[in-house]
Design a protein around this motif. Structure first.
Motif, PDB file in Angstrom:
ATOM      1  N   HIS A 237       0.728  -1.089   0.003  1.00 22.62           N
ATOM      2  CA  HIS A 237       0.072   0.002   0.143  1.00 22.62           C
ATOM      3  C   HIS A 237       0.876   1.390  -0.020  1.00 22.62           C
ATOM      4  CE1 HIS A 237       0.499   1.593   4.322  1.00 22.62           C
ATOM      5  NE2 HIS A 237       1.163   0.485   4.487  1.00 22.62           N
ATOM      6  N   GLY A 238       0.210   2.307  -0.513  1.00 19.65           N
ATOM      7  CA  GLY A 238       0.532   3.797  -0.271  1.00 19.65           C
ATOM      8  C   GLY A 238      -0.379   4.700   0.626  1.00 19.65           C
ATOM      9  N   LEU A 239      -0.041   4.694   1.848  1.00 18.51           N
ATOM     10  CA  LEU A 239      -0.758   5.152   2.825  1.00 18.51           C
ATOM     11  C   LEU A 239      -2.205   4.689   2.858  1.00 18.51           C
ATOM     12  CD1 LEU A 239      -0.171   7.655   4.609  1.00 18.51           C
ATOM     13  CD2 LEU A 239      -1.686   9.148   3.077  1.00 18.51           C
ATOM     14  N   ASN A 240      -2.537   3.565   2.604  1.00 22.57           N
ATOM     15  CA  ASN A 240      -3.886   2.798   2.679  1.00 22.57           C
ATOM     16  C   ASN A 240      -3.796   1.376   3.182  1.00 22.57           C
ATOM     17  OD1 ASN A 240      -6.475   2.676   1.932  1.00 22.57           O
ATOM     18  ND2 ASN A 240      -6.249   2.865  -0.288  1.00 22.57           N
ATOM     19  N   GLU A 241      -3.166   1.449   4.506  1.00 21.69           N
ATOM     20  CA  GLU A 241      -3.067   0.273   5.252  1.00 21.69           C
ATOM     21  C   GLU A 241      -4.328  -0.692   5.433  1.00 21.69           C
ATOM     22  OE1 GLU A 241      -0.174  -1.329   9.033  1.00 21.69           O
ATOM     23  OE2 GLU A 241      -0.709   0.795   8.807  1.00 21.69           O
ATOM     24  N   GLY A 242      -5.455   0.295   5.772  1.00 25.72           N
ATOM     25  CA  GLY A 242      -6.542  -0.564   6.344  1.00 25.72           C
ATOM     26  C   GLY A 242      -7.183  -1.197   5.042  1.00 25.72           C
ATOM     27  N   LEU A 243      -7.168  -0.734   3.823  1.00 25.07           N
ATOM     28  CA  LEU A 243      -7.583  -1.467   2.659  1.00 25.07           C
ATOM     29  C   LEU A 243      -6.602  -2.674   2.231  1.00 25.07           C
ATOM     30  CD1 LEU A 243      -9.857  -1.830   0.752  1.00 25.07           C
ATOM     31  CD2 LEU A 243      -8.514   0.010  -0.783  1.00 25.07           C
ATOM     32  N   MET A 244      -5.314  -2.474   2.460  1.00 25.49           N
ATOM     33  CA  MET A 244      -4.319  -3.544   2.173  1.00 25.49           C
ATOM     34  C   MET A 244      -4.499  -4.766   3.251  1.00 25.49           C
ATOM     35  SD  MET A 244      -0.315  -3.637   3.046  1.00 25.49           S
ATOM     36  CE  MET A 244      -0.434  -3.527   4.786  1.00 25.49           C
ATOM     37  N   ASN A 245      -5.074  -4.370   4.539  1.00 20.48           N
ATOM     38  CA  ASN A 245      -5.219  -5.655   5.401  1.00 20.48           C
ATOM     39  C   ASN A 245      -6.709  -6.215   5.022  1.00 20.48           C
ATOM     40  OD1 ASN A 245      -2.875  -4.856   6.826  1.00 20.48           O
ATOM     41  ND2 ASN A 245      -4.189  -3.485   8.377  1.00 20.48           N
ATOM     42  N   GLN A 246      -7.408  -5.547   4.498  1.00 19.60           N
ATOM     43  CA  GLN A 246      -8.663  -6.100   4.169  1.00 19.60           C
ATOM     44  C   GLN A 246      -8.598  -7.155   3.019  1.00 19.60           C
ATOM     45  OE1 GLN A 246     -11.830  -3.244   3.358  1.00 19.60           O
ATOM     46  NE2 GLN A 246     -12.726  -4.527   1.640  1.00 19.60           N
ATOM     47  N   ILE A 247      -7.809  -6.843   2.048  1.00 18.96           N
ATOM     48  CA  ILE A 247      -7.611  -7.486   0.840  1.00 18.96           C
ATOM     49  C   ILE A 247      -6.630  -8.656   1.153  1.00 18.96           C
ATOM     50  CG2 ILE A 247      -6.667  -7.622  -1.322  1.00 18.96           C
ATOM     51  CD1 ILE A 247      -7.270  -4.514  -1.653  1.00 18.96           C
ATOM     52  N   SER A 248      -5.719  -8.571   1.968  1.00 17.18           N
ATOM     53  CA  SER A 248      -4.910  -9.484   2.462  1.00 17.18           C
ATOM     54  C   SER A 248      -5.686 -10.673   3.493  1.00 17.18           C
ATOM     55  CB  SER A 248      -3.820  -8.762   3.381  1.00 17.18           C
ATOM     56  OG  SER A 248      -2.903  -8.128   2.952  1.00 17.18           O
ATOM     57  N   THR A 249      -6.573 -10.367   4.074  1.00 15.62           N
ATOM     58  CA  THR A 249      -7.621 -11.058   4.777  1.00 15.62           C
ATOM     59  C   THR A 249      -8.148 -12.079   3.803  1.00 15.62           C
ATOM     60  OG1 THR A 249      -7.826  -9.769   6.663  1.00 15.62           O
ATOM     61  CG2 THR A 249      -9.482 -11.478   6.420  1.00 15.62           C
ATOM     62  N   GLU A 250      -8.832 -11.393   2.761  1.00 16.32           N
ATOM     63  CA  GLU A 250      -9.348 -12.162   1.910  1.00 16.32           C
ATOM     64  C   GLU A 250      -8.683 -13.099   1.046  1.00 16.32           C
ATOM     65  OE1 GLU A 250     -12.011 -10.106  -1.188  1.00 16.32           O
ATOM     66  OE2 GLU A 250     -11.968  -8.170   0.053  1.00 16.32           O
ATOM     67  N   PHE A 251      -7.406 -12.852   0.865  1.00 18.97           N
ATOM     68  CA  PHE A 251      -6.620 -13.691   0.134  1.00 18.97           C
ATOM     69  C   PHE A 251      -5.969 -14.766   0.951  1.00 18.97           C
ATOM     70  CE2 PHE A 251      -4.315 -10.565  -3.197  1.00 18.97           C
ATOM     71  CZ  PHE A 251      -5.295 -10.629  -3.724  1.00 18.97           C
ATOM     72  N   LYS A 252      -5.845 -14.532   2.411  1.00 24.44           N
ATOM     73  CA  LYS A 252      -5.459 -15.674   3.073  1.00 24.44           C
ATOM     74  C   LYS A 252      -6.727 -16.702   3.270  1.00 24.44           C
ATOM     75  CE  LYS A 252      -2.136 -12.941   5.628  1.00 24.44           C
ATOM     76  NZ  LYS A 252      -1.871 -12.274   6.644  1.00 24.44           N
ATOM     77  N   ASN A 253      -7.810 -16.191   3.147  1.00 24.16           N
ATOM     78  CA  ASN A 253      -9.102 -17.355   3.127  1.00 24.16           C
ATOM     79  C   ASN A 253      -9.089 -18.046   1.879  1.00 24.16           C
ATOM     80  OD1 ASN A 253      -9.611 -16.383   5.866  1.00 24.16           O
ATOM     81  ND2 ASN A 253     -10.886 -14.949   5.222  1.00 24.16           N
ATOM     82  N   LYS A 254      -9.054 -17.110   0.790  1.00 26.47           N
ATOM     83  CA  LYS A 254      -9.117 -17.638  -0.822  1.00 26.47           C
ATOM     84  C   LYS A 254      -8.175 -18.434  -1.227  1.00 26.47           C
ATOM     85  CE  LYS A 254     -11.083 -16.056  -4.943  1.00 26.47           C
ATOM     86  NZ  LYS A 254     -11.412 -14.923  -5.995  1.00 26.47           N
ATOM     87  N   TYR A 255      -6.844 -18.321  -0.445  1.00 29.85           N
ATOM     88  CA  TYR A 255      -5.840 -19.021  -1.177  1.00 29.85           C
ATOM     89  C   TYR A 255      -5.047 -19.774  -0.087  1.00 29.85           C
ATOM     90  CZ  TYR A 255      -6.920 -16.065  -5.300  1.00 29.85           C
ATOM     91  OH  TYR A 255      -7.403 -15.328  -6.148  1.00 29.85           O
ATOM     92  N   PRO A 256      -5.674 -20.857   0.581  1.00 29.21           N
ATOM     93  CA  PRO A 256      -4.822 -21.298   1.637  1.00 29.21           C
ATOM     94  C   PRO A 256      -3.655 -22.073   1.230  1.00 29.21           C
ATOM     95  CG  PRO A 256      -7.009 -22.481   1.333  1.00 29.21           C
ATOM     96  CD  PRO A 256      -7.093 -21.333   0.401  1.00 29.21           C
ATOM     97  N   ASN A 257      -3.604 -22.333   0.179  1.00 27.30           N
ATOM     98  CA  ASN A 257      -2.443 -23.136  -0.466  1.00 27.30           C
ATOM     99  C   ASN A 257      -1.378 -22.459  -0.966  1.00 27.30           C
ATOM    100  OD1 ASN A 257      -4.170 -22.401  -2.572  1.00 27.30           O
ATOM    101  ND2 ASN A 257      -3.477 -24.045  -3.744  1.00 27.30           N
ATOM    102  N   MET A 258      -1.426 -20.837  -0.779  1.00 25.78           N
ATOM    103  CA  MET A 258      -0.193 -20.285  -1.340  1.00 25.78           C
ATOM    104  C   MET A 258       1.003 -20.583  -0.670  1.00 25.78           C
ATOM    105  SD  MET A 258      -1.110 -16.226  -0.176  1.00 25.78           S
ATOM    106  CE  MET A 258      -1.995 -16.180   1.348  1.00 25.78           C
ATOM    107  N   GLY A 259       1.883 -20.193  -1.161  1.00 23.15           N
ATOM    108  CA  GLY A 259       3.498 -20.287  -0.673  1.00 23.15           C
ATOM    109  C   GLY A 259       3.527 -19.280   0.335  1.00 23.15           C
ATOM    110  N   LYS A 260       4.549 -18.169  -0.126  1.00 20.09           N
ATOM    111  CA  LYS A 260       4.797 -17.008   0.912  1.00 20.09           C
ATOM    112  C   LYS A 260       3.718 -16.125   0.578  1.00 20.09           C
ATOM    113  CE  LYS A 260       9.562 -18.021   1.388  1.00 20.09           C
ATOM    114  NZ  LYS A 260      10.000 -19.242   0.866  1.00 20.09           N
ATOM    115  N   PHE A 261       3.349 -15.222   1.645  1.00 18.55           N
ATOM    116  CA  PHE A 261       2.561 -14.010   1.430  1.00 18.55           C
ATOM    117  C   PHE A 261       3.337 -12.986   2.194  1.00 18.55           C
ATOM    118  CE2 PHE A 261      -0.606 -10.911   2.905  1.00 18.55           C
ATOM    119  CZ  PHE A 261      -1.359 -11.037   1.896  1.00 18.55           C
TER     120      PHE A 261
END
Length: 287
Positions: A237-261
């Motif tokens: 993010h660039g001065l948008n940490e809240g939205l970054m965290n929101q999208i990150s949570t979505e990814f962790k739920n959607k792609y549990p088999n991803m490697g590094k995050f």
């Protein structure tokens, strides 16, 4: 302790995650950031928080410059003094910066070093992902030529998608690329920008309003991954940490088999050209 003396040289706009960049075989060359007559070295004496505070009051807007030759020389000297003999230099797209070419020029002054420059044709964490992969295979003990080939292979299948609330900063910085056709479009038209095969910015999608734009960006990630068996993701993010965290949570739920995050903020030198509010997603396919 690594048996081989292979190092990784990166530029500050590759936004390599700190936990990787702090390893003893890494060295960073900083971009220049200018607020009028004030000169800063990206991520050396200006960090994102201070940068955005200054950006809010800046008139005229800040500018950037490729790393000075003396800073490239200093980085190569540092690695040489530490006993490294082979160096993989990971640089942001030559279509957006002269950094890769500059490193190639100064590398000629070091005949005692074997230096390979990787033009990632990408930017931010999508370029940084090439350095992450380099670190993985260095620590696995791969040979230098194999590492170079692997890093280039993976760089070719890494994508960046980013959303910016306004094109104002890209226009002011002259980094508009193929996004120029959107200038003067409907005011609420929000583009998703990526880098093409030549490493030039282009609008990969567009939508009316932030919500729809972000939805399209997430769909682009899905489309890019297709049937990937092994992949890494990052949201920055660039001065948008809240939205970054929101999208990150979505990814962790959607792609549990991803490697590094990875999460992180973008470098001030990139912030010059994107302004506040950016959300960037890096997608690295290993296989």
């Amino acid at each position: 302790m690594l048996k081989q003396k292979i190092a990784v040289l990166v530029d500050s706009c590759s936004d390599v995650p700190a936990e990787i960049a702090n390893r003893e075989y890494f060295e960073m060359i900083p971009m220049g950031v200018f607020f009028g007559e004030e000169e800063y070295q990206d991520r050396v004496n200006i960090e994102p928080d201070e940068f955005y505070q200054k950006l809010a009051k800046a008139n005229p807007l800040p500018t950037t410059a490729s790393p000075k030759g003396e800073l490239i020389t200093k980085a190569l000297d540092n690695l040489s003094k530490r006993g490294f003999t082979q160096i993989i230099a990971v640089c942001i797209s030559s279509g957006l910066s002269g950094t890769a070419q500059q490193v190639k020029i100064y590398a000629k002054n070091y005949p005692q070093l074997q230096i390979e420059v990787i033009d990632t044709k990408n930017i931010g964490i999508a370029s940084g992902f090439a350095a992450v992969r380099a670190s993985e295979v260095i620590e696995e003990g791969w040979e230098f030529d194999q590492i170079v080939e692997e890093v280039q292979r993976v760089a070719n299948q890494t994508k960046v998608f980013f959303y910016v609330p306004t094109l104002k900063y890209l226009i002011a910085g002259g980094r508009i690329g193929r996004v120029a056709g959107l200038v003067g479009s409907i005011i609420n038209l929000k583009p998703i920008i990526s880098c093409d095969d030549e490493g030039i910015y282009y609008p990969v999608a567009k939508a009316h309003g932030e919500k729809k734009a972000l939805k399209k960006m997430l769909q682009l990630v899905d489309d890019t991954l297709e049937n990937a068996q092994k992949f890494n993701l990052a949201v920055v993010h660039g001065l948008n940490e809240g939205l970054m965290n929101q999208i990150s949570t979505e990814f962790k739920n959607k792609y549990p088999n991803m490697g590094k995050f990875y999460n992180g903020d973008i470098s001030p030198a990139l912030g010059v050209h994107t302004g506040p509010g950016l959300i960037g997603i890096g997608v690295q396919i290993i296989k």
